[in-house]
Design an enzyme around this catalytic site. Sequence first.
Site, PDB file in Angstrom:
ATOM      1  N   ARG A   1       3.492  -0.496  -4.986  1.00 47.54           N
ATOM      2  CA  ARG A   1       3.390  -0.989  -3.609  1.00 47.54           C
ATOM      3  C   ARG A   1       2.029  -1.603  -3.301  1.00 47.54           C
ATOM      4  O   ARG A   1       1.806  -2.119  -2.213  1.00 47.54           O
ATOM      5  CB  ARG A   1       3.655   0.158  -2.639  1.00 47.54           C
ATOM      6  CG  ARG A   1       5.007   0.792  -2.860  1.00 47.54           C
ATOM      7  CD  ARG A   1       5.200   1.883  -1.863  1.00 47.54           C
ATOM      8  NE  ARG A   1       5.243   1.326  -0.540  1.00 47.54           N
ATOM      9  CZ  ARG A   1       6.353   1.056   0.132  1.00 47.54           C
ATOM     10  NH1 ARG A   1       7.505   1.302  -0.402  1.00 47.54           N
ATOM     11  NH2 ARG A   1       6.312   0.552   1.333  1.00 47.54           N
TER      12      ARG A   1
ATOM     13  N   GLU B   1      15.334 -19.297  -7.775  1.00 50.38           N
ATOM     14  CA  GLU B   1      15.092 -17.910  -8.153  1.00 50.38           C
ATOM     15  C   GLU B   1      14.521 -17.840  -9.576  1.00 50.38           C
ATOM     16  O   GLU B   1      13.634 -17.034  -9.859  1.00 50.38           O
ATOM     17  CB  GLU B   1      16.385 -17.094  -8.008  1.00 50.38           C
ATOM     18  CG  GLU B   1      16.369 -15.701  -8.591  1.00 50.38           C
ATOM     19  CD  GLU B   1      15.175 -14.828  -8.175  1.00 50.38           C
ATOM     20  OE1 GLU B   1      14.476 -15.149  -7.209  1.00 50.38           O
ATOM     21  OE2 GLU B   1      14.940 -13.821  -8.872  1.00 50.38           O
TER      22      GLU B   1
ATOM     23  N   CYS C   1       0.842  -1.191   0.000  1.00 53.86           N
ATOM     24  CA  CYS C   1       0.000   0.000   0.000  1.00 53.86           C
ATOM     25  C   CYS C   1       0.883   1.251   0.000  1.00 53.86           C
ATOM     26  O   CYS C   1       2.001   1.231   0.500  1.00 53.86           O
ATOM     27  CB  CYS C   1      -0.945   0.088   1.190  1.00 53.86           C
ATOM     28  SG  CYS C   1      -1.962  -1.359   1.437  1.00 53.86           S
TER      29      CYS C   1
ATOM     30  N   LYS D   1      10.907 -16.125 -10.359  1.00 60.94           N
ATOM     31  CA  LYS D   1      10.731 -15.003 -11.291  1.00 60.94           C
ATOM     32  C   LYS D   1       9.702 -15.373 -12.348  1.00 60.94           C
ATOM     33  O   LYS D   1       8.858 -14.582 -12.727  1.00 60.94           O
ATOM     34  CB  LYS D   1      12.091 -14.693 -11.916  1.00 60.94           C
ATOM     35  CG  LYS D   1      12.278 -13.302 -12.356  1.00 60.94           C
ATOM     36  CD  LYS D   1      12.987 -12.400 -11.379  1.00 60.94           C
ATOM     37  CE  LYS D   1      12.273 -12.208 -10.100  1.00 60.94           C
ATOM     38  NZ  LYS D   1      13.086 -11.713  -9.025  1.00 60.94           N
TER      39      LYS D   1
ATOM     40  N   TRP E   1      -3.179  -2.650  -1.303  1.00 67.93           N
ATOM     41  CA  TRP E   1      -2.991  -4.090  -1.490  1.00 67.93           C
ATOM     42  C   TRP E   1      -3.839  -4.735  -0.396  1.00 67.93           C
ATOM     43  O   TRP E   1      -3.546  -4.594   0.787  1.00 67.93           O
ATOM     44  CB  TRP E   1      -1.518  -4.465  -1.329  1.00 67.93           C
ATOM     45  CG  TRP E   1      -1.223  -5.905  -1.603  1.00 67.93           C
ATOM     46  CD1 TRP E   1      -0.951  -6.470  -2.815  1.00 67.93           C
ATOM     47  CD2 TRP E   1      -1.133  -6.965  -0.637  1.00 67.93           C
ATOM     48  NE1 TRP E   1      -0.718  -7.823  -2.668  1.00 67.93           N
ATOM     49  CE2 TRP E   1      -0.829  -8.148  -1.345  1.00 67.93           C
ATOM     50  CE3 TRP E   1      -1.299  -7.035   0.743  1.00 67.93           C
ATOM     51  CZ2 TRP E   1      -0.669  -9.380  -0.724  1.00 67.93           C
ATOM     52  CZ3 TRP E   1      -1.141  -8.275   1.370  1.00 67.93           C
ATOM     53  CH2 TRP E   1      -0.827  -9.420   0.647  1.00 67.93           C
TER      54      TRP E   1
ATOM     55  N   LYS F   1       5.248  -4.562  -4.097  1.00 66.14           N
ATOM     56  CA  LYS F   1       6.703  -4.477  -4.012  1.00 66.14           C
ATOM     57  C   LYS F   1       7.240  -4.793  -2.617  1.00 66.14           C
ATOM     58  O   LYS F   1       8.166  -5.571  -2.485  1.00 66.14           O
ATOM     59  CB  LYS F   1       7.149  -3.083  -4.465  1.00 66.14           C
ATOM     60  CG  LYS F   1       8.662  -2.892  -4.485  1.00 66.14           C
ATOM     61  CD  LYS F   1       9.332  -3.812  -5.481  1.00 66.14           C
ATOM     62  CE  LYS F   1      10.831  -3.657  -5.537  1.00 66.14           C
ATOM     63  NZ  LYS F   1      11.471  -4.797  -6.226  1.00 66.14           N
TER      64      LYS F   1
ATOM     65  N   ASN G   1      -1.620   2.166   6.195  1.00 65.95           N
ATOM     66  CA  ASN G   1      -0.818   0.999   5.800  1.00 65.95           C
ATOM     67  C   ASN G   1      -0.573   0.181   7.053  1.00 65.95           C
ATOM     68  O   ASN G   1      -0.331   0.757   8.108  1.00 65.95           O
ATOM     69  CB  ASN G   1       0.548   1.427   5.249  1.00 65.95           C
ATOM     70  CG  ASN G   1       0.444   2.042   3.873  1.00 65.95           C
ATOM     71  OD1 ASN G   1      -0.627   2.069   3.285  1.00 65.95           O
ATOM     72  ND2 ASN G   1       1.557   2.540   3.376  1.00 65.95           N
ATOM     73  N   GLY G   2      -0.576  -1.134   6.921  1.00 66.85           N
ATOM     74  CA  GLY G   2      -0.330  -1.985   8.077  1.00 66.85           C
ATOM     75  C   GLY G   2      -1.578  -2.787   8.401  1.00 66.85           C
ATOM     76  O   GLY G   2      -2.518  -2.842   7.599  1.00 66.85           O
TER      77      GLY G   2
ATOM     78  N   HIS H   1      13.488 -39.116  -7.677  1.00 64.58           N
ATOM     79  CA  HIS H   1      12.796 -39.570  -6.470  1.00 64.58           C
ATOM     80  C   HIS H   1      11.326 -39.181  -6.456  1.00 64.58           C
ATOM     81  O   HIS H   1      10.686 -39.239  -5.412  1.00 64.58           O
ATOM     82  CB  HIS H   1      13.502 -39.005  -5.228  1.00 64.58           C
ATOM     83  CG  HIS H   1      14.903 -39.521  -5.074  1.00 64.58           C
ATOM     84  ND1 HIS H   1      15.186 -40.832  -4.794  1.00 64.58           N
ATOM     85  CD2 HIS H   1      16.100 -38.891  -5.220  1.00 64.58           C
ATOM     86  CE1 HIS H   1      16.510 -40.996  -4.740  1.00 64.58           C
ATOM     87  NE2 HIS H   1      17.082 -39.836  -5.008  1.00 64.58           N
TER      88      HIS H   1
ATOM     89  N   GLU I   1       6.160 -15.538 -10.881  1.00 65.32           N
ATOM     90  CA  GLU I   1       5.749 -14.221 -10.394  1.00 65.32           C
ATOM     91  C   GLU I   1       5.145 -13.357 -11.503  1.00 65.32           C
ATOM     92  O   GLU I   1       4.137 -12.684 -11.297  1.00 65.32           O
ATOM     93  CB  GLU I   1       6.998 -13.536  -9.832  1.00 65.32           C
ATOM     94  CG  GLU I   1       6.745 -12.427  -8.862  1.00 65.32           C
ATOM     95  CD  GLU I   1       8.035 -11.895  -8.240  1.00 65.32           C
ATOM     96  OE1 GLU I   1       9.143 -12.224  -8.730  1.00 65.32           O
ATOM     97  OE2 GLU I   1       7.941 -11.134  -7.274  1.00 65.32           O
TER      98      GLU I   1
HETATM   99  C1  AGP Z   1      11.154 -10.810  -5.797  1.00 62.02           C
HETATM  100  O1  AGP Z   1      11.036 -10.797  -7.178  1.00 62.02           O
HETATM  101  C2  AGP Z   1       9.893 -10.816  -5.074  1.00 62.02           C
HETATM  102  N1  AGP Z   1       9.065  -9.707  -5.448  1.00 62.02           N
HETATM  103  C3  AGP Z   1       9.890 -11.079  -3.580  1.00 62.02           C
HETATM  104  O2  AGP Z   1      10.116 -12.440  -3.402  1.00 62.02           O
HETATM  105  C4  AGP Z   1      10.910 -10.281  -2.703  1.00 62.02           C
HETATM  106  O3  AGP Z   1      12.210 -10.655  -3.023  1.00 62.02           O
HETATM  107  C5  AGP Z   1      10.596 -10.551  -1.224  1.00 62.02           C
HETATM  108  O4  AGP Z   1       9.280 -10.147  -0.932  1.00 62.02           O
HETATM  109  C6  AGP Z   1      11.559  -9.871  -0.293  1.00 62.02           C
HETATM  110  O5  AGP Z   1      11.554  -8.486  -0.450  1.00 62.02           O
HETATM  111  P1  AGP Z   1      12.694  -7.601   0.182  1.00 62.02           P
HETATM  112  O6  AGP Z   1      13.968  -7.926  -0.527  1.00 62.02           O
HETATM  113  O7  AGP Z   1      12.256  -6.196  -0.045  1.00 62.02           O
HETATM  114  O8  AGP Z   1      12.768  -7.962   1.633  1.00 62.02           O
END
Ligand code: AGP
Length: 609
Positions: free
Chosen positions: A27, A483, A2, A487, A76, A604, A102-103, A506, A490
């Site tokens: 965000r 990773e 947010c 990606k 969000w 984000k 926010n929160g 396995h 995501e």
């Molecule tokens: C990465 O592409 C993601 N958006 C997500 O996994 C991110 O890395 C994770 O939420 C941690 O965020 P940070 O590095 O701001 O702590």
Amino acid sequence: MCGIVGYIGAQQAAPLILEGLTRLEHRGYDSVGLAVVGAGREPAVKVVKAAGRVRDLGSDLPKRFSGRSGIGHTRWATHGPANDVNAHPHTDEKGDVAVVHNGIIDNAAALRAGLADDGVTLTSDTDTEVLAHLIGRSVAETLEERVVEALAAVEGTYGIAVVHADFPDRIVVARNGSPLIIGVGEKEMLVASDLAALVRHTTTVAHLADGEIATLTPAGFTTFRHDLTRVARTAAEVDVDPTSYDAGDHESFMRKEMLEQPAAAERVLRGRLDERFGTAHLGGLEMDPRETRAVRRVKVLGCGSAYYVGQMGASLIEELARIPADAEAASEFRYRNPVIEPDTLYVAVSQSGETVDTLLAVQEIQRKGGRVIGLVNVVGSAIARECGAGIYLHAGPEVAVASTKALTNMFLGFSLLALQLGRVRDLSVADGRRLIAGLQALPAAVEEVLAQEDALAAVAQRLAEAESLFFVGRVRGFPVAREGAQKFKEISYRHAEAYQTSELKHGPLALISEEVPTVAVVPDDELTERNVAALHEIAARKGPLVVVTHPGVDLGGLDVVRIDVPHLERELDPILLTIPLQLLAYHAAKHLGHDIDKPRNLAKSVTVE
Ligand code: AGP
């Protein structure tokens, strides 16, 4: 998670708030809204809000919403679905108070029940609405007192901004766990949850601390504790280039940020490599050689991609410094009542420095007397401040939800840490220098991988057609596969599962077919032969293969799509092997027509547990 923006001054608030919200949309972007305090003898609070994006509020909005102070929010969803009613700002029954938040308010259910018992009609499903009613029902003299009174009833985290028709000369803001930054302009004041919304207007800012509230008027700001005693807080100039928050000519922030990786890599290394002694200088660690030597174990904590790079970093530390090291998801850490050891160095890794799961892990360690350092990109962020010591990543602002350049710099941060830890132990000066040479060559090597974009785009388009994919790797290659899968899922929304190559037989081999491609990470190392054997097993089940490997690796005549990345030093392999996987995910998502910078359901910075 947010975004909050507020403005009070001589200009019309609505256009400024809308512009700020656009810059914060990464965000949280499921709904949006703003409240403006209208001018006139009887100022009223006017609210507009809707599910969707900032652009959905309509271009004629500023004309309909005149007023020189206001607050805005991009959401969000946590409590209740993303719809018009649940969007912020929330108001009291009379519509005099508007609150953005926010929160998470943990005791919202009890507070809602209490308000309903008192005859209050709650219109939304949100936790935030209770704050608007609590402030609206207070009869205290000042807005500050009313806000403090309402917050006294609340348990949880918040960054809030409040406007009130009876107090049109001010915005009151408060923080507990969710960042708020005050921007000081010329006879105008701004507030935002992120610097990105401020830097076009001012680079003179003050960070509100947890437990503080502040009053903003056109003339300035005053900060208080909850007992309304003053806190001295002065604004300072931040060294930031406002254009670094723009996508410029790039079609997306993610592409811009991927292409920025060579320059970002140079920045994190700058001034930190000591060729003479084959080591790194990390003044921010605040550890002398004796303390550095006393470290017996390293535990890395991060979430999502930061956790996967943390795994790469832990392996690097174990390999170079010969200290047992591992990584763990910060989101799980404190719930297993971890044993905190005095001679363990805990490392919290985070781009945003705001991820609440990581922050809570840091606090758990500190509460038990452990030593924790931060590997953080955002200067002055909560995790950086909480840790006090650590390594800043200098990747520059990262806007795309899918992290790229910050992850590369995290890996480099770990490389520097591993060098320093290694060189006070058994890592020879020659090996130290070998790694330094590798690190110095890395930005150019990243450039070489990025230059393969066209070929990778063609591969990505084919992968995008598959509903389900595997990403596999072994040992150093496994976090790379994790990773890569992260990606891919995501931003392409395809099911992408990471597995250790050695584990396929396995169980998961049962899923391999012509329809299920595998992206295999096969570095030129001691495991190449074993990796190639696994590729044969996949090929025998007709599984299509994309192999990310090094020049010269013999893939045994298999019919695969081959992607070669430069081979520097084997310890640095993981990050170079990761770069093509970013491009595969990006081009798959682009081919599928997705909103790459704002993938569905995500945001984000994850500032909720
Ligand atoms: C990465 O592409 C993601 N958006 C997500 O996994 C991110 O890395 C994770 O939420 C941690 O965020 P940070 O590095 O701001 O702590």
